[in-house]
Design a protein around this motif. Structure first.
Motif, PDB file in Angstrom:
ATOM      1  N   GLU A   1       0.830  -1.213   0.000  1.00 48.30           N
ATOM      2  CA  GLU A   1       0.000   0.000   0.000  1.00 48.30           C
ATOM      3  C   GLU A   1       0.861   1.258   0.000  1.00 48.30           C
ATOM      4  O   GLU A   1       0.581   2.222  -0.721  1.00 48.30           O
ATOM      5  CB  GLU A   1      -0.919  -0.007   1.226  1.00 48.30           C
ATOM      6  N   ALA A   2       1.933   1.263   0.790  1.00 49.59           N
ATOM      7  CA  ALA A   2       2.824   2.423   0.835  1.00 49.59           C
ATOM      8  C   ALA A   2       3.529   2.614  -0.503  1.00 49.59           C
ATOM      9  O   ALA A   2       3.764   3.754  -0.941  1.00 49.59           O
ATOM     10  CB  ALA A   2       3.849   2.253   1.957  1.00 49.59           C
ATOM     11  N   SER A   3       3.880   1.493  -1.179  1.00 48.39           N
ATOM     12  CA  SER A   3       4.509   1.602  -2.504  1.00 48.39           C
ATOM     13  C   SER A   3       3.544   2.237  -3.486  1.00 48.39           C
ATOM     14  O   SER A   3       3.939   3.074  -4.328  1.00 48.39           O
ATOM     15  CB  SER A   3       4.915   0.207  -3.000  1.00 48.39           C
ATOM     16  N   GLY A   4       2.279   1.833  -3.387  1.00 51.30           N
ATOM     17  CA  GLY A   4       1.277   2.437  -4.259  1.00 51.30           C
ATOM     18  C   GLY A   4       1.126   3.929  -4.010  1.00 51.30           C
ATOM     19  O   GLY A   4       1.008   4.729  -4.954  1.00 51.30           O
ATOM     20  N   GLU A   5       1.145   4.326  -2.736  1.00 47.49           N
ATOM     21  CA  GLU A   5       1.035   5.747  -2.394  1.00 47.49           C
ATOM     22  C   GLU A   5       2.232   6.527  -2.929  1.00 47.49           C
ATOM     23  O   GLU A   5       2.084   7.637  -3.463  1.00 47.49           O
ATOM     24  CB  GLU A   5       0.945   5.909  -0.873  1.00 47.49           C
TER      25      GLU A   5
ATOM     26  N   LEU B   1       5.661  18.102  -2.896  1.00 49.81           N
ATOM     27  CA  LEU B   1       6.925  17.697  -2.273  1.00 49.81           C
ATOM     28  C   LEU B   1       6.677  17.068  -0.899  1.00 49.81           C
ATOM     29  O   LEU B   1       7.262  16.028  -0.558  1.00 49.81           O
ATOM     30  CB  LEU B   1       7.856  18.895  -2.150  1.00 49.81           C
ATOM     31  N   ALA B   2       5.816  17.688  -0.123  1.00 53.86           N
ATOM     32  CA  ALA B   2       5.530  17.147   1.220  1.00 53.86           C
ATOM     33  C   ALA B   2       4.883  15.778   1.119  1.00 53.86           C
ATOM     34  O   ALA B   2       5.211  14.856   1.885  1.00 53.86           O
ATOM     35  CB  ALA B   2       4.618  18.129   1.972  1.00 53.86           C
ATOM     36  N   SER B   3       3.981  15.622   0.160  1.00 57.48           N
ATOM     37  CA  SER B   3       3.321  14.318  -0.031  1.00 57.48           C
ATOM     38  C   SER B   3       4.338  13.256  -0.449  1.00 57.48           C
ATOM     39  O   SER B   3       4.319  12.128   0.048  1.00 57.48           O
ATOM     40  CB  SER B   3       2.229  14.461  -1.087  1.00 57.48           C
TER      41      SER B   3
ATOM     42  N   ALA C   1       7.490   8.570   1.034  1.00 59.77           N
ATOM     43  CA  ALA C   1       8.797   7.916   1.024  1.00 59.77           C
ATOM     44  C   ALA C   1       9.242   7.568   2.446  1.00 59.77           C
ATOM     45  O   ALA C   1       9.771   6.475   2.710  1.00 59.77           O
ATOM     46  CB  ALA C   1       9.834   8.809   0.350  1.00 59.77           C
ATOM     47  N   GLY C   2       9.008   8.513   3.397  1.00 56.19           N
ATOM     48  CA  GLY C   2       9.368   8.258   4.791  1.00 56.19           C
ATOM     49  C   GLY C   2       8.577   7.106   5.394  1.00 56.19           C
ATOM     50  O   GLY C   2       9.134   6.264   6.121  1.00 56.19           O
TER      51      GLY C   2
ATOM     52  N   LEU D   1      10.090   3.654   6.886  1.00 59.99           N
ATOM     53  CA  LEU D   1       9.761   3.183   8.238  1.00 59.99           C
ATOM     54  C   LEU D   1       9.183   1.773   8.216  1.00 59.99           C
ATOM     55  O   LEU D   1       9.495   0.945   9.081  1.00 59.99           O
ATOM     56  CB  LEU D   1       8.772   4.154   8.892  1.00 59.99           C
ATOM     57  N   LEU D   2       8.341   1.490   7.218  1.00 58.82           N
ATOM     58  CA  LEU D   2       7.768   0.146   7.094  1.00 58.82           C
ATOM     59  C   LEU D   2       8.844  -0.895   6.790  1.00 58.82           C
ATOM     60  O   LEU D   2       8.799  -2.016   7.301  1.00 58.82           O
ATOM     61  CB  LEU D   2       6.690   0.131   6.011  1.00 58.82           C
ATOM     62  N   VAL D   3       9.801  -0.495   5.936  1.00 55.55           N
ATOM     63  CA  VAL D   3      10.910  -1.423   5.636  1.00 55.55           C
ATOM     64  C   VAL D   3      11.716  -1.715   6.894  1.00 55.55           C
ATOM     65  O   VAL D   3      12.058  -2.885   7.180  1.00 55.55           O
ATOM     66  CB  VAL D   3      11.815  -0.832   4.536  1.00 55.55           C
ATOM     67  N   VAL D   4      12.020  -0.654   7.672  1.00 54.16           N
ATOM     68  CA  VAL D   4      12.767  -0.840   8.913  1.00 54.16           C
ATOM     69  C   VAL D   4      11.970  -1.703   9.893  1.00 54.16           C
ATOM     70  O   VAL D   4      12.502  -2.623  10.520  1.00 54.16           O
ATOM     71  CB  VAL D   4      13.109   0.519   9.544  1.00 54.16           C
ATOM     72  N   LEU D   5      10.651  -1.406  10.020  1.00 55.78           N
ATOM     73  CA  LEU D   5       9.806  -2.174  10.928  1.00 55.78           C
ATOM     74  C   LEU D   5       9.737  -3.644  10.520  1.00 55.78           C
ATOM     75  O   LEU D   5       9.845  -4.549  11.361  1.00 55.78           O
ATOM     76  CB  LEU D   5       8.399  -1.568  10.956  1.00 55.78           C
ATOM     77  N   LYS D   6       9.592  -3.869   9.216  1.00 54.42           N
ATOM     78  CA  LYS D   6       9.440  -5.241   8.724  1.00 54.42           C
ATOM     79  C   LYS D   6      10.756  -6.012   8.785  1.00 54.42           C
ATOM     80  O   LYS D   6      10.821  -7.124   9.322  1.00 54.42           O
ATOM     81  CB  LYS D   6       8.926  -5.214   7.281  1.00 54.42           C
ATOM     82  N   ASP D   7      11.837  -5.429   8.236  1.00 50.95           N
ATOM     83  CA  ASP D   7      13.090  -6.173   8.108  1.00 50.95           C
ATOM     84  C   ASP D   7      13.950  -6.140   9.373  1.00 50.95           C
ATOM     85  O   ASP D   7      14.477  -7.179   9.791  1.00 50.95           O
ATOM     86  CB  ASP D   7      13.899  -5.633   6.930  1.00 50.95           C
TER      87      ASP D   7
END
Length: 634
Positions: A43-47, A64-66, A71-72, A76-82
């Motif tokens: 879902e985050a990749s889609g966003e 830019l903020a979006s 991206a942030g 964070l999801l990658v860090v949380l998952k891996d």
């Protein structure tokens, strides 16, 4: 643990089941969280892709903020998952691996090193199948690799199941109608996705299984070759002096070269198959991630059933599903290694189970009908109707003994030509000869001690070496020191607590003669009632042999001794007194016992050795008659 599944589940149903199941449930929990995080990642990749695609859209007031926010979130999801879920799962699985392997290792060591001498029987007999080769490799490397591979396989199955649940449910939730498949309603795109996975993954898994079986056979062959080569290296290093003394380096090198050829050939074939498998896996991953994953959602996207964000999200989830379901393909080499290792471990488990009743085991390949019993210690040791044979149902006995009785305190010398069966007889008495028949009756409550010619010392303290087969806690330092002193090893008393000296183990420090004196120290300390000496003085000089026997005579007054030596005549004490009372002579395959021939009296022996000048020319018979009657009667 005689089958693959029995071996796999034994730990979880053992006395350590709480530990095993707790670690397993923690792994399952973090596997599920990791799979759920895969949905969040899609879902985050889609966003993120959507924020890039509509970066210049007039309706996007904060492009830019979006972009940075999405991206942030993805990072964070990658860090949380891996680093979080997957990292913790890896640590817990490594702990489970360590615990499981330790439990299995202890079970196999307990089974091999039991009072039944299972380690000996497993290597020296067969019921039609070869004895297990390289037991050390099976207990260490095979168990370690098997437990690690099994845990990885189980985690992969968990990941597939949880991914199917979380990703599959999300695909159904975000599914859209597909033109031409209107009868499926809003589930059209989800059905296409599941169909793509169901066709692509099993077909390639079948290919992977075929390659995996070839890898399994090559892994087993590689383990056998490596084990044989390592075993020969170990044996060579133990006999390094003999190789150097005989200048046999060229012969030894030829042996090593011959054994390594098999390793090299197998390794070459293994490299070819591994390379082929790696190429197959890379192609499979690319097609799955870039074509199969994005194809199902392409039709509804073209017909405006999906926007770009939905298309990317759905495709990433299909990719995640393919990746998880393809876990078997990714780890097929590991599965092949797992099967190879488990086969070697289960073969060892079967060999251990088969020899739990040695006589039943040996009876499958020959005659094994020994009967062991106990009797009042007054009657000593009795052997009746004993016949020793080799393997084979119709093997002819090479040694027989109708009736041998050894009284308490009697010393008996075994005499016969080399190869006549002296050592085999002692082994049979101690339950270490597999084939034959007969009755061996031991004195009740009497401990026995078997001293062999070659003494191999374990890497433990000197005190423990003296206390064998018991524990060093069974005897005080003073008792052990006294035994060392009586055996002629008093110089080592101050090093009793050391496991080595000058960086060398005691097996390297002590000479052959000193090792045999160490055996005397054990005998003096243990005070056995039955003592078997199988050329136990071979490394001692004549004076050392006398001291060996005298130490036993002085400190073990009631011991029954049965001894094999190279000498034609057994040794006597320094005073000329006989140590031995009887002889068992083996000739033409028959063992017979008789008293030791009487020798001349000590006084006469001394006089004959140092005759008086005036009697130098007198015949021995005349001088003998000059002794008092009481001396002649002796």
């Amino acid at each position: 643990m005689r089958s693959f599944w029995g071996l796999m589940r034994a730990y979880w149903f053992s006395d350590r089941w709480v530990e095993a199941w707790t670690l397993t449930l923690v792994i399952a929990l973090f596997t599920a969280l990791s799979s759920k995080a895969g949905v969040w990642f899609a879902e985050a990749s889609g966003e993120l892709v959507n924020s890039i695609a509509f970066y210049h859209d007039a309706a996007n007031t904060t492009p830019l903020a979006s972009l940075l926010t999405n991206a942030g979130v993805l990072i964070l999801l990658v860090v949380l998952k891996d680093a979080g879920f997957t990292g913790i799962r890896t640590f817990v699985s490594a702990t489970l691996h360590r615990k499981w392997r330790g439990w299995l290792d202890s079970r196999f060591n307990a089974a091999l090193l039991d009072t039944n001498h299972t380690h000996f029987h497993a290597q020296h007999g067969s019921s039609g199948a070869a004895a297990p080769d390289n037991i050390d490799q099976r207990v260490q490397e095979s168990i370690k690799d098997m437990t690690g591979g099994a845990i990885g396989l189980a985690m992969g199955v968990m990941a597939v199941a949880t991914s199917l649940y979380f990703v599959g449910r999300k695909l159904l939730e975000t599914s859209a109608e597909v033109k031409g498949l209107e009868f499926l309603g809003s589930y059209g795109s989800a059905v296409l996705a599941f169909l793509a996975v169901a066709i692509y993954v099993p077909l390639n898994t079948w290919i992977a299984v075929k390659l995996g079986r070839l890898l399994e056979r090559l892994n087993i062959r590689m383990q056998q070759s490596e084990g044989s080569y390592r075993g020969e290296l170990t044996t060579f290093l133990r006999r390094s002096f003999h190789v150097a003394a005989s200048q046999g380096e060229n012969v030894q090198k030829t042996m090593h070269d011959r054994l390594y050829v098999d390793i090299d050939r197998t390794w070459a074939r293994l490299n070819i198959v591994n390379t082929s498998y790696r190429s197959f896996e890379l192609v499979y991953n690319f097609i799955g991630a870039r074509i199969v994953a994005y194809a199902p959602g392409l039709v509804p996207y073209i017909h405006n059933r999906f926007d770009l964000k939905g298309y990317i999200t759905g495709s990433e989830m299909v990719n995640s599903l393919i990746s998880q379901c393809s876990w078997f393909i990714h780890v097929m080499p590991s599965i092949a290694a797992l099967r190879a290792n488990s086969q070697r471990v289960t073969e060892l488990a079967n060999a251990i189970e088969n020899v739990q009743h040695p006589q039943e085991f040996y009876s499958l390949t020959g005659c094994s009908d020994f009967r062991y019993d106990r009797q009042n210690p007054v009657f000593g040791l009795t052997i009746q109707k004993l016949e020793l044979t080799h393997q084979g149902e119709d093997a002819t006995p090479f040694l027989s003994a109708a009736n041998l009785r050894f009284r308490r305190g009697e010393w008996t010398f075994l005499k016969g030509e080399s190869g006549c069966g002296k050592t085999s007889l002692i082994k049979a008495i101690n339950g270490l000869w597999p084939y034959g028949r007969g009755s061996i009756v031991f004195p009740e409550g009497v401990e026995s001690f078997y001293a062999a010619q070659e003494v191999k010392l374990q890497q433990v303290s000197l005190k423990q070496l003296v206390c064998l087969p018991g524990s060093e806690r069974d005897h005080t330092d003073a008792q052990v020191a006294s035994a060392l002193h009586k055996a002629g090893l008093g110089d080592f008393i101050e090093h009793m607590a050391d496991e080595s000296r000058d960086g060398m183990s005691w097996d390297q420090v002590l000479s052959g003669g000193q090792k045999q004196k160490l055996v005397v120290a054990r005998i003096v300390l243990q005070q056995p009632g039955l003592l078997f000496l199988d050329e136990a003085t071979g490394a001692l000089d004549p004076e050392g042999k006398i001291a060996f026997h005298q130490a036993i005579k002085d400190n073990c007054p009631d011991v029954t001794v049965i001894s094999i030596m190279h000498e034609a005549v057994p040794p006597r004490s320094l005073s000329g007194a006989e140590f031995y009372h009887s002889i068992v002579a083996i000739a033409d395959g028959v063992a017979t016992k008789k008293p030791l021939a009487p020798s001349l009296p000590v006084a006469l022996t001394t006089i004959l050795a140092h005759p008086r000048p005036v009697e130098e020319t007198r015949p021995v018979e005349e001088r003998w008659l000059r002794f008092p009657r009481r001396i002649r009667q002796k």
